[in-house]
Structures are given as C-alpha cells and as structure tokens.
Scaffold this motif. Structure first.
Motif, PDB file in Angstrom:
ATOM      1  N   LEU A 195       0.834  -1.199   0.000  1.00  0.00           N
ATOM      2  CA  LEU A 195       0.000   0.000   0.000  1.00  0.00           C
ATOM      3  C   LEU A 195       0.872   1.252   0.000  1.00  0.00           C
ATOM      4  N   LEU A 196       1.986   1.221   0.738  1.00  0.00           N
ATOM      5  CA  LEU A 196       2.882   2.377   0.770  1.00  0.00           C
ATOM      6  C   LEU A 196       3.503   2.638  -0.598  1.00  0.00           C
ATOM      7  N   VAL A 197       3.856   1.566  -1.291  1.00  0.00           N
ATOM      8  CA  VAL A 197       4.396   1.718  -2.648  1.00  0.00           C
ATOM      9  C   VAL A 197       3.366   2.398  -3.544  1.00  0.00           C
ATOM     10  N   ALA A 198       2.104   1.958  -3.436  1.00  0.00           N
ATOM     11  CA  ALA A 198       1.040   2.549  -4.255  1.00  0.00           C
ATOM     12  C   ALA A 198       0.829   4.019  -3.907  1.00  0.00           C
ATOM     13  N   LEU A 199       0.876   4.347  -2.623  1.00  0.00           N
ATOM     14  CA  LEU A 199       0.724   5.745  -2.200  1.00  0.00           C
ATOM     15  C   LEU A 199       1.880   6.611  -2.690  1.00  0.00           C
ATOM     16  N   ALA A 200       3.090   6.078  -2.581  1.00  0.00           N
ATOM     17  CA  ALA A 200       4.263   6.829  -3.034  1.00  0.00           C
ATOM     18  C   ALA A 200       4.163   7.142  -4.519  1.00  0.00           C
ATOM     19  N   ARG A 201       3.659   6.188  -5.272  1.00  0.00           N
ATOM     20  CA  ARG A 201       3.509   6.393  -6.717  1.00  0.00           C
ATOM     21  C   ARG A 201       2.390   7.406  -6.994  1.00  0.00           C
ATOM     22  N   ALA A 202       1.269   7.272  -6.274  1.00  0.00           N
ATOM     23  CA  ALA A 202       0.140   8.179  -6.494  1.00  0.00           C
ATOM     24  C   ALA A 202       0.487   9.615  -6.140  1.00  0.00           C
ATOM     25  N   LEU A 203       1.268   9.801  -5.078  1.00  0.00           N
ATOM     26  CA  LEU A 203       1.617  11.136  -4.607  1.00  0.00           C
ATOM     27  C   LEU A 203       2.902  11.671  -5.241  1.00  0.00           C
ATOM     28  N   ARG A 204       3.466  10.910  -6.173  1.00  0.00           N
ATOM     29  CA  ARG A 204       4.671  11.335  -6.900  1.00  0.00           C
ATOM     30  C   ARG A 204       5.796  11.696  -5.939  1.00  0.00           C
ATOM     31  N   LEU A 205       6.024  10.834  -4.934  1.00  0.00           N
ATOM     32  CA  LEU A 205       7.061  11.113  -3.951  1.00  0.00           C
ATOM     33  C   LEU A 205       8.448  10.900  -4.544  1.00  0.00           C
ATOM     34  N   SER A 206       9.384  11.717  -4.111  1.00  0.00           N
ATOM     35  CA  SER A 206      10.780  11.507  -4.481  1.00  0.00           C
ATOM     36  C   SER A 206      11.302  10.289  -3.722  1.00  0.00           C
ATOM     37  N   ASP A 207      12.512   9.835  -4.049  1.00  0.00           N
ATOM     38  CA  ASP A 207      13.075   8.680  -3.355  1.00  0.00           C
ATOM     39  C   ASP A 207      13.209   8.948  -1.859  1.00  0.00           C
ATOM     40  N   ASP A 208      13.659  10.158  -1.493  1.00  0.00           N
ATOM     41  CA  ASP A 208      13.810  10.492  -0.070  1.00  0.00           C
ATOM     42  C   ASP A 208      12.451  10.555   0.622  1.00  0.00           C
TER      43      ASP A 208
END
Length: 282
Positions: A66-79
C-alpha cells in the motif's frame, strides 16, 4: 508507526500536487488545494475511507504494498518515499526493492508525455508504472507477481503474451529479449535475482535454453514493434528506451511509425475517452 506525523505528511503531499501533474482536469469548481482524497484513492487503488483514516491518524499500519502505491500516487521523491516507510513503521525497501519502485522523476515524465504511450520498466523487464496512453495500448502490465512480473518470463512460458504481436515477428522479439537479459546478467554478475530468473527460464522453456546457449548480447535502446490490438487492429510503433545512469530502470516511449498507426492510436484514445471520462485516470 508515527500516526500523527504520517497523517500530516500525507495531507501535505496531497495538497502539494497539482491535478494536472497526474492527468486530472482542474475544473473551475475545484476548491480543494491539490488532490482530493478520492483522487488519491483512485490513483493508489485503495478505498477512500482508508485514505481518510490515514490522514486522520486512525488507520491500522499500512502494508508495504500500500505504501508503494501511495508513493507512486503522490509522486514522492526517493527520499520522501523512504520517509513515508519510516513514518509507517517499515524499513525502506533494500537496493533491489528500490529498483522495483519507479523513480519519481520517471513517473513525472510519464505524466508529461500525455497522449504518447510510455512506461517505466526495471532492467529485468518488470513494468513499474504506465501512463494512460500505455494502458490503452497494452493494458495494465503492473499487476503480475512472482516470475510473471518479467516480460521475458511471460513471453517464453505463456502463449497469450506472444499473441500481442504477429507470429512472423516472434523469433526476432524472442532473440531481443534473451540478448538483453544476457547483457543484464553480465552487468549484475552473481546477483541471485538474475541468476535465479535465468535458471527458472531454462527449466521452463526449451526455446529459451536454445537461445540462451547462443550467447547473443544486445542492450535494447531503439526498436520497432508491431502491436495487434483487439479494438483497432495493427499498429507499427517505434520504441525508444531512455536508461537511468545506473541502468536499473528504463523509460520506454512508443510513437507511431507510420500514418496508419498514428490514426489508429488516435482512434484508440477516442474509444478510451468514451470508456473513461475525461480527466479520470485509470
């Protein structure tokens, strides 16, 4: 798990994204800064209720998937992605796991490419992210698990994977896949992820064993591929591959190779717009 910090971080990241950055039309009646919660839920493939509970600090601990999906949806940087994992009480993905998460910069490029089909892949051929035009052309290729994540594995073990193109191109494409995998195996010598995949492919496919034994090596950079689409028919597409400096991820961009393919791709966009309302990502 730091619930309050996690809730604040998610709210602020959601509010910082412009709808246009993720392909959503920013209409005149929009009052919310950034994305709406239901839009984040749609992009991440989760329920709106869970997004609300996370932003209110009332959720259970989210899974790494779920965190991976959220990171992708929110366009998070690697950090930012690593920070998200820490707040949720998980270790950030190790080196090989990071390679399986599309880099934020590449995901933003997918958005910028708009109506041009494009996808982010790992060096082993796992599709990590796609834009909407790519989904219309090739369907969703991000939901596979195990060895089926890798295009080369599906190609040699599943007839349906080869049916996307004409039979007369099968041998050429098979050789390209094997030669590229050989190049990856050379760069990542001793990597158990790569050696294990090769061994399982050799056990599963006599065709793969024969081609692997020929020891052809060729990195995929530019190519031309024919797609047999069930709705619009044959499309001849030029494929250009842009590689990250560490060669672990690739941005594959597909453009029509002739007028007929251009017209059929445009028809596909129109048909897709009829299925999916304008501004609503799939």
């Amino acid at each position: 798990m730091q619930r309050e910090e996690l809730a604040d971080f998610l709210r602020r990241r959601r509010e910082a994204i412009r709808p246009a950055d993720v392909g959503i039309t920013d209409g005149p009646r929009r009052r919310t800064a950034g994305l709406r919660r239901e839009e984040v839920a749609m992009l991440a493939g989760m329920s709106v209720d869970y997004v609300v509970r996370m932003e209110q600090g009332r959720s259970s601990q989210p899974s790494t998937q779920l965190l991976v999906a959220l990171a992708r949806a929110l366009r998070l940087s690697d950090d930012e992605r690593d920070h998200l994992f820490h707040l949720a009480g998980h270790r950030p993905p190790p080196a090989d796991g990071v390679a399986r998460l599309a880099r934020a910069g590449l995901v933003r490029m997918l958005d910028l490419l708009g109506d041009t089909p494009a996808l982010v892949m790992s060096d082993l051929g796992e599709v990590l992210a796609q834009n909407r035009a790519s989904l219309l052309l090739m369907s969703d290729l991000t939901g596979f698990s195990g060895d089926r994540r890798y295009i080369v594995y599906r190609w040699f073990t599943e007839p349906a994977a080869r049916a996307v193109g004409p039979a007369e191109e099968e041998e050429y494409y098979a050789r390209r896949l094997v030669a590229d995998l050989r190049a990856v195996a050379g760069r990542r010598a001793g990597d158990p992820t790569v050696t294990g995949l090769v061994e399982r492919l050799r056990a599963a496919s006599a065709h793969f064993r024969r081609l692997w034994a020929e020891h052809e090596v060729a990195v995929r950079r530019a190519d031309r591929k024919t797609f047999l689409h069930p709705r619009v028919g044959r499309l001849l597409m030029d494929c250009e591959t842009l590689v990250t400096p560490d060669q672990r991820q690739q941005l594959l961009v597909l453009t029509p190779a002739d007028t007929e393919a251009r017209e059929r791709l445009e028809l596909l966009r129109v048909l897709g717009s009829e299925e999916f309302p304008t501004g609503t990502p799939r």
